[in-house]
Design a protein around this motif. Structure first.
Motif, PDB file in Angstrom:
ATOM      1  N   ASN A  45      36.783  46.410  34.435  1.00 36.22           N
ATOM      2  CA  ASN A  45      36.868  45.626  35.673  1.00 36.22           C
ATOM      3  C   ASN A  45      38.169  44.871  35.891  1.00 36.22           C
ATOM      4  O   ASN A  45      38.549  44.619  37.022  1.00 36.22           O
ATOM      5  N   ASP A  46      38.828  44.430  34.812  1.00 39.77           N
ATOM      6  CA  ASP A  46      40.055  43.653  34.966  1.00 39.77           C
ATOM      7  C   ASP A  46      40.875  43.748  33.683  1.00 39.77           C
ATOM      8  O   ASP A  46      40.482  44.411  32.730  1.00 39.77           O
ATOM      9  N   GLY A  47      42.019  43.070  33.666  1.00 38.46           N
ATOM     10  CA  GLY A  47      42.925  43.156  32.532  1.00 38.46           C
ATOM     11  C   GLY A  47      42.406  42.530  31.250  1.00 38.46           C
ATOM     12  O   GLY A  47      42.960  42.778  30.176  1.00 38.46           O
ATOM     13  N   CYS A  77      42.529  36.596  34.591  1.00 33.22           N
ATOM     14  CA  CYS A  77      42.886  37.978  34.245  1.00 33.22           C
ATOM     15  C   CYS A  77      43.531  38.669  35.435  1.00 33.22           C
ATOM     16  O   CYS A  77      43.257  38.330  36.582  1.00 33.22           O
ATOM     17  N   THR A  78      44.352  39.676  35.131  1.00 33.36           N
ATOM     18  CA  THR A  78      44.883  40.493  36.212  1.00 33.36           C
ATOM     19  C   THR A  78      43.729  41.251  36.860  1.00 33.36           C
ATOM     20  O   THR A  78      42.790  41.670  36.175  1.00 33.36           O
ATOM     21  N   GLN A  79      43.775  41.406  38.152  1.00 36.66           N
ATOM     22  CA  GLN A  79      42.721  42.122  38.875  1.00 36.66           C
ATOM     23  C   GLN A  79      43.039  43.604  38.900  1.00 36.66           C
ATOM     24  O   GLN A  79      43.140  44.213  39.944  1.00 36.66           O
ATOM     25  N   GLU A  80      43.203  44.154  37.723  1.00 40.27           N
ATOM     26  CA  GLU A  80      43.596  45.545  37.560  1.00 40.27           C
ATOM     27  C   GLU A  80      42.430  46.334  36.977  1.00 40.27           C
ATOM     28  O   GLU A  80      42.038  46.104  35.839  1.00 40.27           O
ATOM     29  N   ILE A  81      41.887  47.248  37.759  1.00 36.61           N
ATOM     30  CA  ILE A  81      40.829  48.122  37.258  1.00 36.61           C
ATOM     31  C   ILE A  81      41.517  49.263  36.521  1.00 36.61           C
ATOM     32  O   ILE A  81      42.455  49.865  37.029  1.00 36.61           O
ATOM     33  N   SER A  82      41.065  49.522  35.289  1.00 36.40           N
ATOM     34  CA  SER A  82      41.691  50.592  34.522  1.00 36.40           C
ATOM     35  C   SER A  82      40.632  51.575  34.019  1.00 36.40           C
ATOM     36  O   SER A  82      39.513  51.186  33.695  1.00 36.40           O
TER      37      SER A  82
END
Length: 112
Positions: A45-47, A77-82
């Motif tokens: 979901n996030d970083g 946290c970064t809002q980066e989905i990975s």
């Protein structure tokens, strides 16, 4: 074994949640007994979110795999989905027949 040399997350300071599952692919290796491999593709979901664990259980002809994530509580946290991908071997001795493999809320059929 000294547990201090293998740090584990502080569960009291962490949030555990179900991973978002995109797809599930099942392969059977021809061996005796057959080895069932489940490729799981999901999203973090996030970083700050990481894979936590995959728990297996068998109920009748349903093989359940619960995949969870872990992240620190109240973290910025970064809002980066990975994307996340792993392959898990089913730990059960399965008899010939039809099964449903259920990974969180995604189902896949298996015929042995």
């Amino acid at each position: 074994m000294d547990s201090a040399s293998y740090p584990t997350p502080d569960l009291a300071q962490s949030e555990i949640g179900l991973m978002m599952i995109d797809s599930v692919a099942v392969t059977v290796k021809e061996s005796m007994p057959p080895q069932v491999m489940v490729e799981i593709n999901g999203m973090l979901n996030d970083g700050c979110t990481a894979f936590h664990e995959a728990k297996q259980s068998v109920e009748g002809n349903t093989i359940k795999i619960e995949v969870t994530t872990i992240r620190p509580k109240d973290a910025m946290c970064t809002q980066e989905i990975s994307p996340f991908s792993t392959t898990i071997q089913v730990d059960a001795q399965l008899q010939p027949g039809e099964y449903t493999i259920l990974v969180n809320d995604v189902a896949e059929a298996l015929k042995l």
